[in-house]
Scaffold this active site. Sequence first.
Site, PDB file in Angstrom:
ATOM      1  N   THR A 407       0.863  -1.201   0.054  1.00  0.00           N
ATOM      2  CA  THR A 407      -0.239   0.194  -0.491  1.00  0.00           C
ATOM      3  C   THR A 407       0.917   1.056   0.829  1.00  0.00           C
ATOM      4  O   THR A 407       1.905   1.025   0.431  1.00  0.00           O
ATOM      5  CB  THR A 407      -0.907   0.202   1.087  1.00  0.00           C
ATOM      6  N   ASP A 447      -8.568  -9.651   2.215  1.00  0.00           N
ATOM      7  CA  ASP A 447      -9.046  -8.895   2.689  1.00  0.00           C
ATOM      8  C   ASP A 447     -10.163  -8.962   4.142  1.00  0.00           C
ATOM      9  O   ASP A 447     -10.421  -8.514   5.183  1.00  0.00           O
ATOM     10  CB  ASP A 447      -9.240  -7.298   2.469  1.00  0.00           C
ATOM     11  N   GLY A 493       1.374  -0.584   5.315  1.00  0.00           N
ATOM     12  CA  GLY A 493       1.218  -0.949   6.492  1.00  0.00           C
ATOM     13  C   GLY A 493       0.190  -2.179   7.525  1.00  0.00           C
ATOM     14  O   GLY A 493       0.698  -2.823   8.032  1.00  0.00           O
TER      15      GLY A 493
END
Length: 592
Positions: A407, A447, A493
């Site tokens: 990201t 996710d 992160g």
Amino acid sequence: MSQDLFLSKPWQQITTLATFVLLLWISGCSADAQSVDAQASLEARVTPWPHGAMVSAANPLAVDAGIKMLELGGNAVDAAIATHLVLGLVEPQSSGLGGGAFFLHFDRAQNQTTFLDGRESAPASATPDLFMTEDGVMGYLDAWQSGKAVGTPGTVALYYAAHQRAGRLPWATLFQPALKLASDGFIVSPRLANYLPMMAKRSRLAVNVGSAAYFYPNGEALKAGARLKNPEYAATLTAIAEGGPDAFYTGDIAEAIVAGAARAPNPGSLSLDDLKNYQVKERPVICGPYRVFKICTTAPPSSGAAQIMVMGLYDRLNPDNANLETRLQSFVDAQRLAYADRDHFFGDPDEINIPLDTLLSPGYLKARALDRFEPSEKPTHGDLTAYDASISGVQWAPDTTDEMAGTTHLSIIDFEGNAVAMTATVEGPFGTQRWAKGFLLNNEMTDFAKEVPADGRRLANAVAPNRRPRSSMSPTMVFEADGELRLVTGSPGGNSIPAYVAKSLLGILDWGLTPQEAVNYPNIIARGETVRVEIGRALGSEVASTLEAFGYPVKRREGENSGLHVIEVTPAGLIGAADPRREGVVRVIAAP
Ligand code: GLU
């Protein structure tokens, strides 16, 4: 290299080990980058604001693109889009057209903050058992690189929505810097090059159609310093610059995305309709008080609200900011409590009831700060029933979501004091490693919590048709009591994002650090039963020892994978910082 190498039984089975190895390797990559980054211009100041503007992002070429837009008379929105279009080219491991993003925009003249959610969404055909196989949940590496992991990309629609709302320069102008770099070539950065040999060993990047040829021309990984052209990206940009988002969400590009997701192994079912139906969502900006300040951030499915929780809990734990021991203990405890609540309650707000008002209410935060867990205990989520009768029946199964790091974050303030905090992602490094027309396809569906609980209990972050997976991304702004902007921050992160961003807030607002000092400060991540401390930075070992003395099980880590890009507005002007753990810089431009 044979594809079977990646599908052999050991890799399918050792998912936990693989995740561990991967995390170690990722932290190694960030440590490697430090020596290179040391040469970059990390800190910048311009005096006095409003006679200057600033861009902080993860690559100098991308920062230049943002600055160029400001020079041309563009505003923060124009600069953010142009900056990110270059990041998608020069930092493809982190984000791009094939992924999604959250966009927080402050319009100073209107005194209005807006959140646009360009998160990837699940295909309409997705079901909760998307990642379940006959042998249980799909292995980590397989799921990460599967076609099933590809969500409908939101980035291009997000650019357009942001530009329609508040952009100033012509749409096509925003594409020019990235188009030129893609056509003429750009210099491969050390961080990108460092990833490639390891990706060839651990992932399918070197064998997937398109990505193999691009990242491993003639079978050799690209080297740092090589000039790289991406004519496919240039063609895609030209199409979108001329045809708007329809050129991406329908036609050739959409077909290439669908074909990329449909490829073996583990093909997905993303469809042309999914692309055609994709919508950016404008969601509430969540604001909460912190001392005299107002912290404003992005609503779920982002984890922005966890910033307000961490800060609210920290405050109620009454640390003495001048005392390292108490401030570290309060920071760690505030994180532990906020993470337990975030992990349990957050998901897609269009699909589940998230008791956000309760979680952020002063009464709950006060009571939550009193919840005591042994330092070695894994904190459980708070009991909200005393605060909100409507949620008494909601009892989600324990969260099992796993996240990786791929990201980027950029922060911008323009000449008029408008600002953008944008965090963008393809989920894991290089997303699914699958290629379409010059960019990589995200693996954002991982996710979601992949495993369906055997006991039939529901998960807040379960896969469902068209649903958006919970995200840790938390672009954040802080305002002074008089409403003036004070701070723009955010970081990549994965699950560590709330910890990284909270460190930047506390460092600057409470610990007396400059933005660069706050960014450089060792990262401390307190989620679950351990506390990770980054000992590879000044003060890191002291922080680790202090927390060990309190009894926390500390994991000492050489490097961390934050990518904080921060701008502070001070009476003396703008002060910006870029994270030395990545390759970013801050640049300023004086007003014309
Ligand atoms: N995909 C993750 C999320 O949306 C972010 C991963 C990262 O930051 O590297 O929360």
